[in-house]
Design an enzyme around this catalytic site. Structure first.
Site, PDB file in Angstrom:
ATOM      1  N   SER A 101      17.199  71.562  14.922  1.00 47.23           N
ATOM      2  CA  SER A 101      17.590  70.825  13.715  1.00 47.23           C
ATOM      3  C   SER A 101      17.819  71.842  12.604  1.00 47.23           C
ATOM      4  CB  SER A 101      16.493  69.841  13.308  1.00 47.23           C
ATOM      5  OG  SER A 101      16.270  68.894  14.324  1.00 47.23           O
ATOM      6  N   LYS A 179      21.893  64.527  13.039  1.00 48.41           N
ATOM      7  CA  LYS A 179      20.455  64.684  13.193  1.00 48.41           C
ATOM      8  C   LYS A 179      19.736  64.486  11.860  1.00 48.41           C
ATOM      9  CE  LYS A 179      16.465  65.488  14.976  1.00 48.41           C
ATOM     10  NZ  LYS A 179      16.040  66.653  15.770  1.00 48.41           N
ATOM     11  N   LYS A 247      11.599  69.876   6.242  1.00 47.25           N
ATOM     12  CA  LYS A 247      12.814  70.683   6.389  1.00 47.25           C
ATOM     13  C   LYS A 247      14.029  69.802   6.670  1.00 47.25           C
ATOM     14  CE  LYS A 247      13.240  72.543  10.509  1.00 47.25           C
ATOM     15  NZ  LYS A 247      14.425  72.008  11.201  1.00 47.25           N
TER      16      LYS A 247
END
Length: 323
Positions: A101, A179, A247
């Site tokens: 990711s 994502k 994140k």
């Protein structure tokens, strides 16, 4: 056109990477791996894989998969590889597949650097995954790819060995944006379920009973099915570190700023998961967001700090200010 050889390099044999690489082996691929710690490589060799001591030793693989925590880790791990390609380019059609990711804009920049370093012979495809460690083990991951149509079709056998839902979303960067959207839903839904659990328990309600009735109505979801039992049991043994959600939600904010889209849920989620990290819970499972909320809730039946999978009373940590 498919790849001529079902051979791949694999960089990163962590909680997700190890079962993904194992599924490639089970599907008949020849896989050579690199990992920072040797124990994972020992286990991988026992399954029939091979190892290298340096990432740059994978330079002649037709496909190199990277499954490391973030793009900065991938850039560090691939630095010597790209330097070697600068001196002696790889075969045309070499694919670098980023399955972590990462930032959508960052992976596009990385793609440009790989193309330059390889004399145009290597292409970057971003193909992040969803499904957790169970999906990685079962080979049922959802794989979101950003690539040209030709590159995507060439890599379908690779993706098909690791996932059951595989889609091309657009050019490079599109997989990472998909994502980010996935994490927006997973991160905020998990937080909402955690809030509901704390509210219910502090009000004298049984959380498993609440979740059972929620699952039968409109609030039912895969997140509730998979993460709900861990939230209810306060089981925070990692299946994936919670700190990565901070994140990933930051990538939502980054992409939203570029697109001019309002994302108030993502903004709230970023702050909540930042608070979770400040509380020192970032290495625990995503479900530990319930503990972060309990700590913010003050003293009472739900206020606790973790000791393994058990809880003990603690003083509340003040809520973080919203931006």
């Amino acid at each position: 056109m498919e790849l001529d050889r079902r051979e791949a390099g694999f960089v990163g044999l962590g909680l997700m990477g190890a079962p993904m690489a194992a599924n490639l082996l089970a599907a008949g691929w020849t896989v050579t791996a690199w990992n920072r710690s040797p124990a994972a490589l020992d286990a991988f060799e026992a399954l029939g894989g091979s190892r290298v001591a340096r990432v740059e030793a994978l330079r002649d693989q037709p496909v190199i998969v990277f499954m490391l925590p973030d793009l900065s880790d991938i850039e560090d791990a691939s630095a010597a590889l790209l330097a070697g390609w600068g001196a002696s380019p790889p075969a045309p059609g070499t694919a670098v597949v980023v399955m972590s990711s990462v930032s959508p804009s960052g992976v596009r920049d990385f793609g440009a650097r790989v193309a330059e370093a390889s004399g145009g012979n290597a292409v970057v495809v971003d193909a992040p995954v969803s499904g957790g460690t169970q999906g990685a083990a079962d080979g049922t991951l959802a794989i979101m790819a950003g690539a040209s149509e030709d590159d995507f079709r060439r890599l379908l056998p690779l993706f098909g060995a690791m996932g059951s839902t595989v889609r091309r979303l657009g050019p490079l960067g599109s997989g990472s944006l998909a994502k980010a959207c996935n994490q927006l839903i997973v991160g905020t839904t998990t937080a909402a379920l955690a809030e509901a659990a704390e509210l219910a328990e502090r009000s004298g309600m049984e959380v498993p009973a609440l979740y059972e009735v929620l699952a039968g109505g409109l609030a039912g979801s895969r997140v509730l099915d998979i993460v709900g039992p861990r939230l209810a049991a306060k089981d925070y043994e990692p299946t994936g570190p919670a700190k990565f959600m901070h994140k990933d939600l930051s990538f939502v904010l980054e992409s939203a700023a570029a697109a001019g889209a309002a994302v108030p849920m993502a903004a709230a989620g970023v702050e909540l998961y930042a608070e979770l990290k400040r509380q020192g819970l970032g290495d625990r499972d995503l479900a530990v967001v319930r503990q972060a909320i309990a700590n913010l809730s003050g003293t009472g039946s739900g206020s606790a700090t973790m000791t393994g999978n058990t809880t003990t009373s603690t003083t509340a940590i003040p809520a973080a200010k919203t931006k």
